[in-house]
Design a protein around this motif. Structure first.
Motif, PDB file in Angstrom:
ATOM      1  N   VAL A  11       0.849  -1.190   0.000  1.00 34.06           N
ATOM      2  CA  VAL A  11       0.000   0.000   0.000  1.00 34.06           C
ATOM      3  C   VAL A  11       0.886   1.242   0.000  1.00 34.06           C
ATOM      4  N   PRO A  12       0.831   2.062  -1.051  1.00 31.18           N
ATOM      5  CA  PRO A  12       1.715   3.230  -1.121  1.00 31.18           C
ATOM      6  C   PRO A  12       1.258   4.356  -0.207  1.00 31.18           C
ATOM      7  N   VAL A  13       2.135   5.294   0.021  1.00 33.66           N
ATOM      8  CA  VAL A  13       1.796   6.569   0.653  1.00 33.66           C
ATOM      9  C   VAL A  13       2.141   7.652  -0.363  1.00 33.66           C
ATOM     10  N   ARG A  14       1.180   8.522  -0.659  1.00 28.00           N
ATOM     11  CA  ARG A  14       1.356   9.480  -1.753  1.00 28.00           C
ATOM     12  C   ARG A  14       1.446  10.907  -1.238  1.00 28.00           C
ATOM     13  N   LEU A  15       2.278  11.690  -1.910  1.00 28.72           N
ATOM     14  CA  LEU A  15       2.451  13.094  -1.552  1.00 28.72           C
ATOM     15  C   LEU A  15       1.544  14.000  -2.372  1.00 28.72           C
ATOM     16  N   ASN A  16       0.804  13.426  -3.321  1.00 30.20           N
ATOM     17  CA  ASN A  16      -0.099  14.214  -4.158  1.00 30.20           C
ATOM     18  C   ASN A  16      -1.551  13.885  -3.811  1.00 30.20           C
ATOM     19  N   ARG A  17      -2.477  14.264  -4.672  1.00 31.89           N
ATOM     20  CA  ARG A  17      -3.905  14.064  -4.400  1.00 31.89           C
ATOM     21  C   ARG A  17      -4.477  12.874  -5.180  1.00 31.89           C
ATOM     22  N   ASP A  18      -3.632  12.064  -5.739  1.00 35.48           N
ATOM     23  CA  ASP A  18      -4.087  10.895  -6.496  1.00 35.48           C
ATOM     24  C   ASP A  18      -4.783   9.924  -5.539  1.00 35.48           C
ATOM     25  N   ASP A  19      -6.109   9.749  -5.720  1.00 39.12           N
ATOM     26  CA  ASP A  19      -6.852   8.881  -4.797  1.00 39.12           C
ATOM     27  C   ASP A  19      -7.203   7.536  -5.423  1.00 39.12           C
TER      28      ASP A  19
END
Length: 369
Positions: free
Chosen positions: A175-183
């Motif tokens: 499961v990634p952790v994202r710094l942007n708003r890609d949901d």
């Protein structure tokens, strides 16, 4: 022609069905594929319920891959409904985007961070580890203890029946952790669900005249009765060897289904899947019509409750289980008359595309008979 079959394949899921199709169409071999269940497709099986709603009977299956070869191969047997999966997690009474991204943190804490500020936010909370070995390590080294407790710990304990500190890092590293708003839950190049359903895909895979199918048939029932030259086994590897070294633990699932009226063909949930990591016995609820795109006056929501007993779904990735699997794998290497394939035989948490890729590779290297 000599009596019997060239290959007997145990299991009509993706691994067995892809291998059957390749052996029949490319090598012109006679294949018998059997399955103890009454349907094709393994856990990807779908069917229309009594209301006419198409339901994934064993939980949501969203196909996603970066492999052009895998996608092109399956596209020979199905058209696709493009679909981008989205998930919300119920935390502190709010439905928040998951995997964790910029909006998740801003909504949870009432902040207005930028991507650069979010990176610093995580860095200030991350816990140092010399070695990232466990599922707990994989999360706390990225986002810290509080987010681990809110989003991951409860879900992982329910899903696997063990503490995250006892499980391999791969469990949560998926499961990634994202710094942007890609949901989007997945970011693969190819994403979707078969336009006419998974079952229709499997029917086309196995339609070759060289392939015969026997359902509701256990391998133990036909072993020694039907002649064949080579066996492909996609079931649990410990079962094949009669559990002689002990049982490999698997997690199973119990499904609860709710059928709801949806006036004007509306939807029940804001997104297809809602995770509940903390306050329920089930891990997630998925609204089927959001996946399939079906228009209907009723909607079916499937709730998944993990359990220890029942059909094996997920190999449990931890060191003691891996050691036991390696012992079975050594027994498997000694069996030149058998090829083991698929998630259960490999004791790996494969996605569907990974199973297909493995089967395509095996089809090129299987001993000819």
């Amino acid at each position: 022609m000599a009596p019997g079959f060239d290959y007997l394949i145990v299991g009509a899921g993706f691994a067995g069905s892809v291998l059957a199709e390749r052996l029949a169409s490319v090598r012109n071999r006679r294949v018998l594929i059997i399955d103890r269940r009454a349907h094709l497709g393994g856990n990807a099986f779908d069917a229309y319920d009594e209301h006419g709603v198409l339901v994934h009977r064993y939980g949501p299956h969203i196909f996603h891959t970066n492999s052009e070869r895998v996608f092109a191969y399956l596209s020979r047997f199905t058209a696709w409904r493009p679909y981008q999966h989205r998930v919300r997690t119920l935390v502190d009474g709010r439905l928040l985007p998951f995997p964790i991204n910029l909006d998740t943190i801003n909504e949870l804490y009432g902040l207005s961070l930028s991507s650069l500020e979010l990176e610093q936010f995580f860095a200030e909370r991350a816990e140092a580890r010399e070695v990232v070995a466990t599922a707990e390590d994989a999360v706390v080294t990225k986002v810290g203890r509080e987010l681990f407790e809110k989003f991951f710990r409860g879900y992982t304990r329910k899903q696997w029946g063990r503490e995250p500190s006892e499980l391999d890092a791969s469990v949560t590293a998926r499961v990634p952790v994202r710094l942007n708003r890609d949901d989007r839950y997945f970011t693969d190049t190819y994403q979707g669900v078969p336009k006419e359903g998974y079952t229709r895909l499997f029917e086309r895979l196995l339609a070759h005249p060289n392939i015969k199918v026997m359902l509701q048939t256990d391998f133990c029932e036909v072993k020694g009765l039907i002649p064949y030259k080579h066996l492909v086994y996609t079931g649990p590897i410990d079962s094949f060897f009669g559990f002689s070294l002990g049982r490999l633990p698997y997690r199973s699932l119990r499904f609860h289904q709710e059928v709801l009226d949806t006036p004007e063909q509306g939807l029940v949930q804001p997104v297809a899947t809602i995770n509940t990591p903390n306050d329920t016995p089930y891990t997630r609820a998925t609204e089927m019509r959001q996946l399939t795109g079906q228009k209907h006056h009723k909607s079916v929501v499937i709730f998944e409750e993990p359990q220890a007993e029942g059909d094996p779904y997920y190999p449990i990735p931890c060191p003691d289980n891996q050691a036991l699997y390696e012992a079975y794998r050594q027994l498997a290497r000694e069996r030149k008359d058998v090829t083991f394939a698929g998630r259960l035989a490999s004791y790996r948490y494969y996605n569907m595309d990974q199973v297909v890729a493995q089967a395509l590779k095996l089809a090129d290297t299987l001993p000819d008979v």
